[in-house]
Design an enzyme around this catalytic site. Structure first.
Site, PDB file in Angstrom:
ATOM      1  N   TYR A 133       0.656  -0.860   0.442  1.00  0.00           N
ATOM      2  CA  TYR A 133      -0.378  -0.108  -0.109  1.00  0.00           C
ATOM      3  C   TYR A 133       0.896   1.146  -0.146  1.00  0.00           C
ATOM      4  CZ  TYR A 133       0.615   0.866   5.402  1.00  0.00           C
ATOM      5  OH  TYR A 133       1.008   1.601   6.442  1.00  0.00           O
ATOM      6  N   CYS A 134       0.391   2.054  -0.205  1.00  0.00           N
ATOM      7  CA  CYS A 134       0.837   3.664  -0.412  1.00  0.00           C
ATOM      8  C   CYS A 134       0.060   4.806  -0.168  1.00  0.00           C
ATOM      9  CB  CYS A 134       0.793   3.380  -1.633  1.00  0.00           C
ATOM     10  SG  CYS A 134       0.296   4.254  -3.570  1.00  0.00           S
ATOM     11  N   GLN A 135      -0.166   5.791  -0.395  1.00  0.00           N
ATOM     12  CA  GLN A 135      -0.810   6.830  -0.078  1.00  0.00           C
ATOM     13  C   GLN A 135      -2.434   6.838  -0.565  1.00  0.00           C
ATOM     14  OE1 GLN A 135      -0.287   8.646   2.461  1.00  0.00           O
ATOM     15  NE2 GLN A 135      -2.255   9.825   2.105  1.00  0.00           N
ATOM     16  N   GLY A 138      -2.548   4.533  -4.180  1.00  0.00           N
ATOM     17  CA  GLY A 138      -2.194   3.569  -5.261  1.00  0.00           C
ATOM     18  C   GLY A 138      -1.490   3.139  -5.973  1.00  0.00           C
ATOM     19  N   ILE A 163      -3.828   4.651   1.074  1.00  0.00           N
ATOM     20  CA  ILE A 163      -4.263   4.629   2.972  1.00  0.00           C
ATOM     21  C   ILE A 163      -5.186   5.688   3.583  1.00  0.00           C
ATOM     22  CG2 ILE A 163      -2.151   5.991   3.707  1.00  0.00           C
ATOM     23  CD1 ILE A 163      -2.012   4.863   6.030  1.00  0.00           C
TER      24      ILE A 163
END
Length: 124
Positions: free
Chosen positions: A86-88, A90, A115
């Site tokens: 995951y990241c900020q 996607g 996230i």
């Protein structure tokens, strides 16, 4: 080469770049936050955001391996297990999945929307 030919080549290049950015990644499962929550525990959970973003809050149990360092840190990610990314938002996790897929990883999932869509347990 004429000006029109240059414009056509530029347009084709831009289309190719957009395709590469948004094309599906072979073997990558795009999970909703609910699916992600029900599956990630007990598996390798990788936050591919930069360190300062990770320190601001992350999903409990995640390991921070920024996308910018991922190719140098592949040894920290087991190939034989499911990997959750995951990241900020996607986008970076999808790029990470592309890199991992090209490196032989086949069990990949990422949090669609990043996230920003998460409302589960986090750690600061």
């Amino acid at each position: 080469m004429t000006v029109n030919a240059i414009y056509i080549l530029l347009a084709l290049f831009l289309l190719w770049m957009l395709y590469k950015q948004f094309a599906p990644v072979s073997g990558l499962r795009n999970l909703t936050p609910q699916q992600f929550k029900s599956e990630y525990k007990g598996n390798k959970l990788v936050d591919v955001r930069e360190s300062h973003e990770f320190k601001g809050g992350h999903i409990t149990g995640a390991v921070n391996i920024p996308l910018s360092q991922l190719s140098k840190r592949l040894g920290e990610i087991p190939q034989e297990r499911q990997v959750y990314l995951y990241c900020q938002s996607g986008m970076r996790s999808k790029q990470a999945a592309m890199l991992l897929s090209r490196s032989g990883y086949s069990q990949l999932a990422h949090l669609r929307g990043g996230i920003l869509t998460w409302n589960g347990p986090t750690h600061k």
